[in-house]
Design an enzyme around this catalytic site. Structure first.
Site, PDB file in Angstrom:
ATOM      1  N   LYS A 112       0.822  -1.210   0.000  1.00 52.17           N
ATOM      2  CA  LYS A 112       0.000   0.000   0.000  1.00 52.17           C
ATOM      3  C   LYS A 112       0.861   1.267   0.000  1.00 52.17           C
ATOM      4  O   LYS A 112       0.423   2.315  -0.454  1.00 52.17           O
ATOM      5  CB  LYS A 112      -0.915   0.027   1.224  1.00 52.17           C
ATOM      6  CG  LYS A 112      -1.831  -1.174   1.424  1.00 52.17           C
ATOM      7  CD  LYS A 112      -2.994  -1.173   0.461  1.00 52.17           C
ATOM      8  CE  LYS A 112      -4.117  -2.108   0.842  1.00 52.17           C
ATOM      9  NZ  LYS A 112      -3.795  -3.517   1.021  1.00 52.17           N
TER      10      LYS A 112
HETATM   11  C1  PLP Z   1      -4.455  -4.678   0.686  1.00 54.38           C
HETATM   12  C2  PLP Z   1      -3.703  -5.947   0.742  1.00 54.38           C
HETATM   13  C3  PLP Z   1      -3.972  -7.015  -0.129  1.00 54.38           C
HETATM   14  C4  PLP Z   1      -5.112  -6.967  -1.122  1.00 54.38           C
HETATM   15  O1  PLP Z   1      -4.914  -6.002  -2.125  1.00 54.38           O
HETATM   16  P1  PLP Z   1      -6.163  -5.486  -2.992  1.00 54.38           P
HETATM   17  O2  PLP Z   1      -5.626  -4.388  -3.835  1.00 54.38           O
HETATM   18  O3  PLP Z   1      -7.171  -4.999  -1.987  1.00 54.38           O
HETATM   19  O4  PLP Z   1      -6.676  -6.629  -3.774  1.00 54.38           O
HETATM   20  C5  PLP Z   1      -3.172  -8.124  -0.073  1.00 54.38           C
HETATM   21  N1  PLP Z   1      -2.159  -8.214   0.813  1.00 54.38           N
HETATM   22  C6  PLP Z   1      -1.864  -7.219   1.677  1.00 54.38           C
HETATM   23  C7  PLP Z   1      -0.749  -7.396   2.637  1.00 54.38           C
HETATM   24  C8  PLP Z   1      -2.613  -6.054   1.663  1.00 54.38           C
HETATM   25  O5  PLP Z   1      -2.322  -5.063   2.505  1.00 54.38           O
END
Ligand code: PLP
Length: 462
Positions: A112
């Site tokens: 993120k």
């Molecule tokens: C947010 C997240 C996901 C999922 O990603 P999306 O874009 O919501 O599909 C997977 N793994 C981790 C560690 C995340 O923080």
């Protein structure tokens, strides 16, 4: 470059407007009116460039005249400056023709950060220019919230409120949200699950009086600028394995469909991607949908990969828009059915989806096994989300095509599950090793929309 809503009736916006708006006023999500293409020569020319320069070249056509080249380059440089690895998104090898893209070297140890650090700098630059102030409200299953707080803390024109499900995030995730001391940061622990937090956020956006009153801005994965930032590492990884001359495939641990949707955009821009594989945990609504069983909500079962514990995968709407021939009315109809429990996908749309995506799931036991087997075979210690990806990738990959599995978080973010699987307690990187000692600041709040709105109105800087 213009952006249009997946539900067809909101006004077309520029990049800057789409970024600051988040959710469209007709309830839809913004997508580019047309996806720009890169030629094979332009893709080949990315070989050997820094991550930042790759980011500039891949994202430039989407930004239009919101920023000039010099300012956009400076924004990108500031965004990735705080990462703990010079390559930003290094690729490591797990097995013959199977690679892991490590996306956890940012300040909060999850992918993120790639989008959130960039969006923080984009907001800051745009708001400094206009003199405006905005209120950012985000809903999180853990990683979005910590990344948003890290990206926006202390910025002068922004208040940030993060809704997270009380008791359902890991201790590291919670502490990353509750320990920053900047007064523009507010962590709200909601008595509900992630879907409740996300629903409250959507309701705030659909209450125009509230939305305009506090100048609400969204940074959830529905924000187009976040998707865009994630397109970059598909290019950097594929090019380092020989694109555009050689095709590669990607497996993506998926919850809200934002990360995998960025891969779909990369493919649409001309990056030669063979297969895009959606990997889900036991909350496998997307896998069931892509297997032809329709999209029908059930209860969320808390798992050891909590950032993927989701029933309403908000970015899926973007790909449905394409699957239904960009018919906004058809998408609005599906989303109304989803509010009532779920929908079935038409045959034509299903063919489109299965042409674009493969899918698989990992149970809790399979996730733990993938952590221990990967450690044994490659010395790589996976977080549980990445382990879901590795399990599904091993199952579905074509051995002749390089497979790149996205490692979405650092193992130290989910120490309990990692220790259970491997016997190893993964240490935090030294730059944040005092996280467990820092004092926490959090407000617990009922799963009640009015209570949340009142709290936000009462705590924005005047
Ligand atoms: C947010 C997240 C996901 C999922 O990603 P999306 O874009 O919501 O599909 C997977 N793994 C981790 C560690 C995340 O923080």
């Amino acid at each position: 470059m213009k952006y249009i809503s997946t539900r067809g009736t909101a006004p077309e916006l520029s990049f800057e407007e789409a970024m600051l708006t988040g959710l469209a006023r007709d309830g839809g999500l913004y997508v580019p009116a047309e996806v720009p293409r890169m030629t094979a020569a332009e893709i080949a020319a990315l070989a050997g460039l820094s991550y930042e320069e790759t980011a500039f070249r891949v994202m430039r056509p989407f930004v239009g005249d919101t920023f000039n080249d010099e300012d956009f380059r400076a924004i990108i440089a500031r965004a990735y400056d705080g990462f703990g690895h010079a390559a930003r998104a290094p690729l490591v090898q797990l097995a013959p023709n199977h690679f892991l893209l490590e996306l956890f070297h940012g300040p909060t140890l999850a992918f993120k950060d790639f989008a959130m650090q960039l969006i923080g700098q984009l907001f800051q630059a745009a708001l400094e220019r206009s003199g405006d102030r905005v209120t950012i409200v985000g809903a999180t299953s853990g990683d979005t919230g910590s990344a948003a707080i890290e990206a926006f803390k202390g910025l002068s024109n922004v208040d940030v409120f993060i809704l997270f499900p009380h008791g359902r995030v890991s201790e590291v995730q919670r502490r990353q949200m509750t320990t920053p001391t900047e007064s523009n940061v507010h962590a709200l622990a909601v008595d509900g699950d992630f879907d409740d937090c996300q629903a409250a956020l959507k309701d705030m956006f659909n209450d125009f009086q509230f939305r305009d009153g506090v100048r609400l801005a969204g940074v959830n994965s529905i924000n187009w600028a976040r998707v865009l930032a994630q397109v970059v590492y598909y290019f950097s990884a594929a090019v380092s394995l020989g694109a555009p001359d050689r095709k590669v495939s990607f497996t993506v641990p998926t919850g809200n469909f934002g990360d995998i949707f960025a891969g779909y955009i990369a493919k649409g821009m001309g990056l030669p991607i063979d297969r895009l594989v959606v990997a889900t945990n036991q909350n496998d609504i997307l896998h069931r949908c892509l297997s032809g069983q329709g999209y029908h909500k059930g209860p969320t079962h808390p798992s050891i990969s909590p950032s993927m514990d989701i029933q309403i995968s908000s970015n899926f709407e973007r790909v449905l828009f394409d699957a239904y021939g960009r018919d906004g009315a058809a998408v609005a109809q599906l989303m109304a059915e989803l509010n009532a429990g779920g929908f079935d996908v038409s045959q034509g749309a299903m063919e489109f989806l299965q042409e674009q995506f493969d899918s698989g799931r990992a149970s809790e036991a399979e996730t733990l096994a993938a952590i221990s087997e990967t450690l044994r075979d490659s010395t790589e210690l996976l977080c549980p989300h990445s382990a879901v990806g590795v399990k599904v990738a091993r199952e579905l990959r074509n051995p002749e095509v390089p497979m790149i599995t996205l490692a979405t978080a650092h193992p130290a973010k989910f120490p309990a599950a990692v220790q259970k699987a491997s016997g190893i307690h993964p240490p935090l990187p030294p730059r944040m090793s005092d996280l467990y000692e820092r004092p926490e600041r959090v407000h617990r709040i009922a799963n009640d929309l009015d209570a949340m709105k009142d709290y936000i109105r009462g705590h924005i800087a005047k």
